[in-house]
Design an enzyme around this catalytic site. Sequence first.
Site, mmCIF file in Angstrom:
data_model
loop_
_atom_site.group_PDB
_atom_site.id
_atom_site.type_symbol
_atom_site.label_atom_id
_atom_site.label_comp_id
_atom_site.label_asym_id
_atom_site.label_seq_id
_atom_site.Cartn_x
_atom_site.Cartn_y
_atom_site.Cartn_z
ATOM 1 N N PRO A 351 -46.751 12.967 28.845
ATOM 2 C CA PRO A 351 -45.286 13.105 28.879
ATOM 3 C C PRO A 351 -44.871 13.756 30.193
ATOM 4 O O PRO A 351 -45.208 14.906 30.455
ATOM 5 C CB PRO A 351 -44.980 14.004 27.674
ATOM 6 C CG PRO A 351 -46.260 14.710 27.377
ATOM 7 C CD PRO A 351 -47.369 13.813 27.815
ATOM 8 N N LEU A 352 -44.166 13.020 31.039
ATOM 9 C CA LEU A 352 -43.803 13.479 32.380
ATOM 10 C C LEU A 352 -42.296 13.604 32.469
ATOM 11 O O LEU A 352 -41.573 12.606 32.414
ATOM 12 C CB LEU A 352 -44.309 12.489 33.436
ATOM 13 C CG LEU A 352 -45.820 12.258 33.464
ATOM 14 C CD1 LEU A 352 -46.150 11.026 34.289
ATOM 15 C CD2 LEU A 352 -46.524 13.480 34.011
ATOM 16 N N THR A 353 -41.824 14.823 32.583
ATOM 17 C CA THR A 353 -40.395 15.035 32.636
ATOM 18 C C THR A 353 -39.819 14.466 33.925
ATOM 19 O O THR A 353 -40.344 14.685 35.003
ATOM 20 C CB THR A 353 -40.072 16.537 32.529
ATOM 21 O OG1 THR A 353 -40.610 17.019 31.313
ATOM 22 C CG2 THR A 353 -38.585 16.771 32.547
ATOM 23 N N GLN A 425 -42.336 13.503 22.576
ATOM 24 C CA GLN A 425 -42.648 14.925 22.692
ATOM 25 C C GLN A 425 -41.362 15.738 22.661
ATOM 26 O O GLN A 425 -40.373 15.374 23.302
ATOM 27 C CB GLN A 425 -43.394 15.241 23.986
ATOM 28 C CG GLN A 425 -43.892 16.689 24.027
ATOM 29 C CD GLN A 425 -44.504 17.083 25.352
ATOM 30 O OE1 GLN A 425 -43.823 17.133 26.381
ATOM 31 N NE2 GLN A 425 -45.808 17.380 25.353
ATOM 32 N N CYS A 457 -45.581 23.832 28.467
ATOM 33 C CA CYS A 457 -44.659 23.819 29.605
ATOM 34 C C CYS A 457 -44.587 25.201 30.240
ATOM 35 O O CYS A 457 -44.269 26.178 29.561
ATOM 36 C CB CYS A 457 -43.274 23.371 29.166
ATOM 37 S SG CYS A 457 -42.078 23.311 30.525
ATOM 38 N N LYS A 497 -49.654 19.679 22.287
ATOM 39 C CA LYS A 497 -50.214 19.749 23.645
ATOM 40 C C LYS A 497 -50.160 21.204 24.087
ATOM 41 O O LYS A 497 -49.089 21.814 24.113
ATOM 42 C CB LYS A 497 -49.420 18.863 24.616
ATOM 43 C CG LYS A 497 -50.023 18.798 26.023
ATOM 44 C CD LYS A 497 -49.310 17.748 26.870
ATOM 45 C CE LYS A 497 -50.007 17.570 28.230
ATOM 46 N NZ LYS A 497 -49.772 18.689 29.136
ATOM 47 N N HIS A 538 -54.609 21.061 28.223
ATOM 48 C CA HIS A 538 -54.521 21.054 29.678
ATOM 49 C C HIS A 538 -55.369 22.219 30.187
ATOM 50 O O HIS A 538 -55.120 23.368 29.816
ATOM 51 C CB HIS A 538 -53.064 21.200 30.116
ATOM 52 C CG HIS A 538 -52.858 21.115 31.595
ATOM 53 N ND1 HIS A 538 -51.617 21.163 32.180
ATOM 54 C CD2 HIS A 538 -53.736 20.964 32.625
ATOM 55 C CE1 HIS A 538 -51.741 21.054 33.487
ATOM 56 N NE2 HIS A 538 -53.026 20.940 33.777
ATOM 57 N N GLY A 598 -55.972 17.090 32.841
ATOM 58 C CA GLY A 598 -56.030 17.888 34.058
ATOM 59 C C GLY A 598 -56.827 17.239 35.171
ATOM 60 O O GLY A 598 -58.038 17.031 35.045
ATOM 61 N N ASP A 599 -56.158 16.876 36.254
ATOM 62 C CA ASP A 599 -56.795 16.425 37.503
ATOM 63 C C ASP A 599 -57.569 15.114 37.383
ATOM 64 O O ASP A 599 -58.476 14.880 38.177
ATOM 65 C CB ASP A 599 -57.737 17.506 38.053
ATOM 66 C CG ASP A 599 -57.005 18.766 38.466
ATOM 67 O OD1 ASP A 599 -55.762 18.716 38.547
ATOM 68 O OD2 ASP A 599 -57.660 19.797 38.700
#
Length: 756
Positions: A351-353, A425, A457, A497, A538, A598-599
């Site tokens: 989920p990318l704001t 989300q 977040c 998450k 994460h 992550g990454d």
Amino acid sequence: MSGHVQNSAEPEQSLKRPIDHFSEEQARPSQPILPEDSVTKAEKIERNGVNGKAEDLDEQEPAAKRIKMEDSIETVAGNGPEEKKVDSRDKVKGIALVKTEYLIDTYKRAVTTSTLDDDAAEGRGHADDRDNNGDNRKGGRGDKKKKRKEKGQNKNREFGSWYDMIRLCNSRANTPEFSPKECSFGDTCKCCHDLRKYLKEGKREDLDTFDKRCPVWEVHGTCYAGWKCRFVSSHSKEIEREDGRKELVLIDKDDAKPLEDDDENRKGVYNVVSTADKLDLARRRAKTEKSDKYIEWLENDQKEMDKIYHQKKEETAEKREENRATFTDPPLLPSEKRRIYFGPETPVLAPLTTQGNLPFRRMCVEFGAQLTYSEMAMSIPLIQGQKSEWALMKAHESEISAPRYTPTSVVQEYTNSKDLKFGAQISASKPWQALKAAEVMPRLLPHLRVIDINCGCPIELVYQQGAGSALLDAPSKLEKMIRGMNVVSGEVPITAKIRMGTRDGKPTAQKTIERLAFGGYEARQRLGAPGCAAITLHGRSRQQRYTKNADWSYIAECATLVKSYNQKKDDLTDTINEPDARTQANTLDGRMYFVGNGDCYSHVDYLDHIQNAGVDSVMVARGALIKPWIFEEIEKGQYIDKSASERLGYIEKFVRYGLEAWGSDEVGVGQTRRFLLEWLSFAHRYVPVGILAHLPPSLQDRPPAYRGRSDLETLLASDNYLDWIKISEMYLGPAHKDFRFQPKHKSNSYEIEAEG
């Protein structure tokens, strides 16, 4: 290439890069230093990240840096200082290793891009309205008294506004000139009703991109923007009537779907909430009976729990058991949940704001993303029926299809034909917020895979409100949220998450995972498991943000812990005290999926995490923003060297999808431009595989100044916002005179006001 790629098919040999606190010097050799007399003070400032005047360099440099500078110079008797020989292929920490022939200046971007603020991908700025009815206030700088105080993250970012000089009334927007709809505002309407005046004076000239043909009309056979479309000349004409009058009319294809009153309900878009439903929420007419009953029980249960917590130590065990006997069971039990599946064949788009909008997700699905999430939505605006928040829940028809699945899963009764890709989300700071949102969403959104609660977040505003990563410090509250959401969400599973914790060096994820798997000590005996179907971890703390590599060693420890829970559950329960099967997530044996995040920036990273970290699947975030075709690489198991023309084609595709989603009128064009520029602020970091001298690439590495293999590739690599504007104008024409764009990154703290 000089870099050697290890064979990803060898699971016994780890592909992991060392974590920052472990053999970091071996993973990333220190940056080579040029001789003192060949570097100006200004260059030293830029290279070492010192703020201030050049003459203060010596005083501001840390002692360790001054020692390294001195040690890098060898004095040869009689010849003065001489530079140490440095292998040009040495890997400089934090900088992508580009082949020498493409480099312009090794140090030009070493500092300016190392301070990029990637938290912006997890926290939205002031509210943006995806339904094209945003605020028209310009908010000039000079008048501080009249300027409304902005709320939300990135308060200093402004995007201006983009509207027609004369606004055409919606009653005229999609009708022939002589047969308009009746205006509901009558004589009080402040919009223009003269179509010819609007076309001549009110709107800007038509765009000449896409061969002057409307992309929306080409796909759907009709244009929802009607006369407001910036390509209106391609789907309109003037005809002569029998009485000699000439009338302007719109043209539709024969098989076009007729335009409904609510133009949100467009072809290929799902989870569209009607205006009536949003009004019911706004006016508190929508009932949430399940949530109300459960919240009331939750409050009473907390009072009884307080008696246990505050009882005197000298009280007998009988008295304590007597207090426990006063507890009442919840008024409701969870419904049986839809079966879901996470596996190696299902890479997940995070989920990318802001960036995780419908056009971008649609493009990632075409590349091979098997599971997607909406942008993080705030629960209070959802409950209040705000259009902008419910607009985030829209999904494209490609996200409604079933994910890829290899039928080897132990999930009972699972069939991917009943599954879909799209999940939502939400963020909440109190249980009642999460519960009400979880009850309303399945009712209004028929195509929803899971509801994910955001517990990671790091944005300050979200954290201070008690939401996001603040929930990691309130495990009891988080458990109540998950447990309650699981009760009221119908057949939709609940997931979470999380991050490693809130502070560096003090990870709490293992305790959080155990709590979400079994519940707290008191609750697990009475109520069973909370019912969390999956957890995504994460590998960073809130305090860490994005300054260091994600800790996949810790993620692997947590994955091992999750796998041991089946045995642990057997130890905690017996045949008498076995929790109700409906409280168990996803399967009758309570299997909980575990996803790492992550990454992840290549198929090598993905396979490494699946094989060595032991996660069920991997969630990709920034890696997808920089190169969306990472999902294609994962599917094919190889690096893909995309040409500049291919990458430009993806930008064109995003623009087409953006115009379909937000409209081809002035407002829709402005929205598409804004989100395109947001994406380009990440995409320019991509360094083509063909010019890299070291593989696998690292997400934490920033590109040095380099020239591409063509002028177009060099343009796409530019970190100058003016070049991003230039790219957007290839398809969207010149920006509106009131359009503004402020890159979110610290290194680009500037704004532009485009010329119309």
